[in-house]
Design a protein around this motif. Structure first.
Motif, PDB file in Angstrom:
ATOM      1  N   GLN A   1      -5.225  -2.565   9.524  1.00  8.40           N
ATOM      2  CA  GLN A   1      -6.020  -2.053   8.237  1.00  8.40           C
ATOM      3  C   GLN A   1      -6.195  -0.467   8.150  1.00  8.40           C
ATOM      4  O   GLN A   1      -6.109   0.120   7.050  1.00  8.40           O
ATOM      5  N   LEU A   2      -6.209   0.131   9.423  1.00  8.84           N
ATOM      6  CA  LEU A   2      -6.037   1.765   9.294  1.00  8.84           C
ATOM      7  C   LEU A   2      -4.717   2.220   8.758  1.00  8.84           C
ATOM      8  O   LEU A   2      -4.932   3.252   7.982  1.00  8.84           O
TER       9      LEU A   2
ATOM     10  N   THR B   1       0.797  -1.289  -0.104  1.00  6.94           N
ATOM     11  CA  THR B   1       0.142  -0.118   0.115  1.00  6.94           C
ATOM     12  C   THR B   1       0.856   1.450  -0.014  1.00  6.94           C
ATOM     13  O   THR B   1       0.730   2.373  -0.493  1.00  6.94           O
ATOM     14  N   GLN B   2       2.261   1.207   0.524  1.00 12.43           N
ATOM     15  CA  GLN B   2       2.838   2.279   0.434  1.00 12.43           C
ATOM     16  C   GLN B   2       3.440   2.497  -0.984  1.00 12.43           C
ATOM     17  O   GLN B   2       3.648   3.826  -1.285  1.00 12.43           O
ATOM     18  N   MET B   3       3.524   1.549  -1.666  1.00 10.82           N
ATOM     19  CA  MET B   3       4.056   1.468  -3.100  1.00 10.82           C
ATOM     20  C   MET B   3       3.012   1.984  -4.175  1.00 10.82           C
ATOM     21  O   MET B   3       3.458   1.942  -5.364  1.00 10.82           O
TER      22      MET B   3
ATOM     23  N   ASN C   1      -2.178   4.384   4.062  1.00 10.98           N
ATOM     24  CA  ASN C   1      -0.913   4.673   2.970  1.00 10.98           C
ATOM     25  C   ASN C   1      -1.561   4.686   1.863  1.00 10.98           C
ATOM     26  O   ASN C   1      -1.063   5.498   0.726  1.00 10.98           O
ATOM     27  N   CYS C   2      -2.702   4.087   1.388  1.00  9.94           N
ATOM     28  CA  CYS C   2      -3.516   3.887   0.003  1.00  9.94           C
ATOM     29  C   CYS C   2      -3.904   5.615  -0.143  1.00  9.94           C
ATOM     30  O   CYS C   2      -3.825   6.054  -1.071  1.00  9.94           O
ATOM     31  N   VAL C   3      -4.270   6.542   0.954  1.00  9.35           N
ATOM     32  CA  VAL C   3      -4.551   7.914   0.810  1.00  9.35           C
ATOM     33  C   VAL C   3      -3.177   8.597   0.236  1.00  9.35           C
ATOM     34  O   VAL C   3      -3.515   9.412  -0.854  1.00  9.35           O
ATOM     35  N   GLN C   4      -2.173   8.214   0.866  1.00  4.20           N
ATOM     36  CA  GLN C   4      -0.925   9.042   0.074  1.00  4.20           C
ATOM     37  C   GLN C   4      -0.513   8.522  -1.158  1.00  4.20           C
ATOM     38  O   GLN C   4       0.119   9.304  -2.008  1.00  4.20           O
ATOM     39  N   SER C   5      -0.461   7.202  -1.340  1.00  4.52           N
ATOM     40  CA  SER C   5       0.090   6.637  -2.462  1.00  4.52           C
ATOM     41  C   SER C   5      -0.695   6.317  -3.716  1.00  4.52           C
ATOM     42  O   SER C   5      -0.460   5.926  -4.969  1.00  4.52           O
ATOM     43  N   GLY C   6      -2.236   6.384  -3.546  1.00  7.35           N
ATOM     44  CA  GLY C   6      -3.317   5.919  -4.491  1.00  7.35           C
ATOM     45  C   GLY C   6      -3.197   4.458  -4.710  1.00  7.35           C
ATOM     46  O   GLY C   6      -3.781   4.266  -5.580  1.00  7.35           O
ATOM     47  N   GLY C   7      -2.825   3.693  -3.487  1.00  6.33           N
ATOM     48  CA  GLY C   7      -2.841   2.081  -3.820  1.00  6.33           C
ATOM     49  C   GLY C   7      -4.338   1.854  -3.316  1.00  6.33           C
ATOM     50  O   GLY C   7      -5.277   2.631  -3.020  1.00  6.33           O
TER      51      GLY C   7
END
Length: 348
Positions: A194-195, A173-175, A200-206
């Motif tokens: 999960q949080l 999710t970081q990537m 991470n997805c908010v930051q990375s678009g994952g």
């Protein structure tokens, strides 16, 4: 002082940089032209439980880089028993250039890092396994479909919420990748994990999701990953766990039939053949488990170079010559009673 404890401590750019370094060191190693980047350096390896890949990869990595690794296990050192972790960290730091620790509790590694004066590398805890998943994503880069960017990859993790699941969930999710955890509800990733993944997805678009449907999980997956359904200390739970996972969550040919033809199978190993995965899958054409295992060696080399080399004092030729002269002169002029000096030994 930076340590390698959790991939969450690093940016996506830094993780990509580490994977690029893995690739450079792997190529040099394959050409038998790896430079001795850690010449004279020592690594203290603390193992509270046995290991195959982690121990071999770190020890061989140090040797190939020109350094030395020292294996330390319970009963041989006083860590946390006769001596506090704080004191152990400070003492060991005076004698080695880095510490790798594979511990039963995550708090042990974080406390070592808190008090050590050298880089501490997390070789596995009950919470995470960052060295494994750095290797895993590097392996995915090598085996992804041609032309498909890392951010477009989907990883389906089928099985228990292990320490590897935790780390893989975080780094994917970081990537900016898509990560799906599939398990029976009781064995799904804790809400706290999960949080972190969703943040991470908010930051990375994952993309991140959790499901109990393995067929849905592997649909469109580029990589299908599993891990052991139980570990040391969970033996009493084996019947209950086996009943919860088998046969629906076993990675077998029937499940892989629902994945794209190009999908690859991964496992951190060791594996319980015939339990979480069948022999047919382990030994089949989709499996990249041995490429994955080999890449642990190259990943450890990169981590060691990145975190240890910046702290090594590399003396100039002039300084080395000055010390060699001073020591040589001392040995020529002084000796223990009955001991021959180097010069006398040569004359004899």
């Amino acid at each position: 002082m930076r340590h390698f404890i959790d991939t969450q401590d690093f940016t996506k750019t830094e993780l990509v940089w580490l994977m690029d370094l893995i690739g450079l060191l792997k190529t040099a190693d394959r050409d038998r032209a790896l430079p001795p980047l850690l010449a004279g350096a020592s690594l203290g390896m603390i193992f509270e439980e046995p290991s195959t890949r982690t121990r071999i990869s770190f020890e061989v990595a140090m040797t190939k880089l020109g350094g030395h690794a020292l294996y330390l296990k319970p009963g041989e050192i006083h860590l946390g028993v006769r001596e506090s972790i704080k004191d152990s960290a400070r003492v060991i730091s005076r004698m080695v250039d880095a510490i790798e620790a594979r511990t039963l509790k995550h708090a042990t590694v974080t406390e070592l890092a808190r008090y050590a004066n050298v880089p501490v590398i997390n070789g596995l805890t009950d919470y995470n396994h960052p060295t494994q998943v750095l290797c895993d994503v590097f392996t995915m880069r090598e085996h992804r479909p041609a032309g498909k960017p890392l951010e477009a990859l989907k990883v389906a993790f089928i099985g228990d919420a292990t320490n590897v699941c935790s780390s893989l969930m975080m780094i994917c999710t970081q990537m900016g990748m898509e990560f799906v955890h599939c398990a029976p509800p009781r064995y799904q990733a804790p809400k706290a994990w999960q949080l972190i993944a969703r943040a991470n997805c908010v930051q990375s678009g994952g993309r991140f999701s959790v499901t109990d449907d393995p067929v849905q999980a592997v649909a469109d997956a580029d990589f299908i990953y599993t891990d052991l359904w139980w570990w040391v200390g969970q033996e009493a739970e084996i019947p209950e766990r086996q009943a919860a996972f088998m046969p629906r969550y076993q990675v077998n040919d029937a499940l892989l039939a629902n994945a794209p033809p190009h999908a690859k199978f991964m496992h951190c190993l060791p594996a319980s053949r015939g339990v979480e995965v069948t022999d047919a899958v382990m030994d089949g054409p989709r499996a990249i488990i041995y490429d994955q295992a080999e890449n642990r060696l190259h990943a450890e080399k990169a981590i060691l170079v990145a975190f240890v080399r910046p702290h090594l004092r590399l003396p100039s030729a002039k300084r080395s010559a000055r010390h060699a002269h001073a020591i040589g002169a001392f040995l020529d002029d002084h000796q223990l009673d009955g001991a021959a000096t180097p010069a006398a030994a040569l004359e004899a």
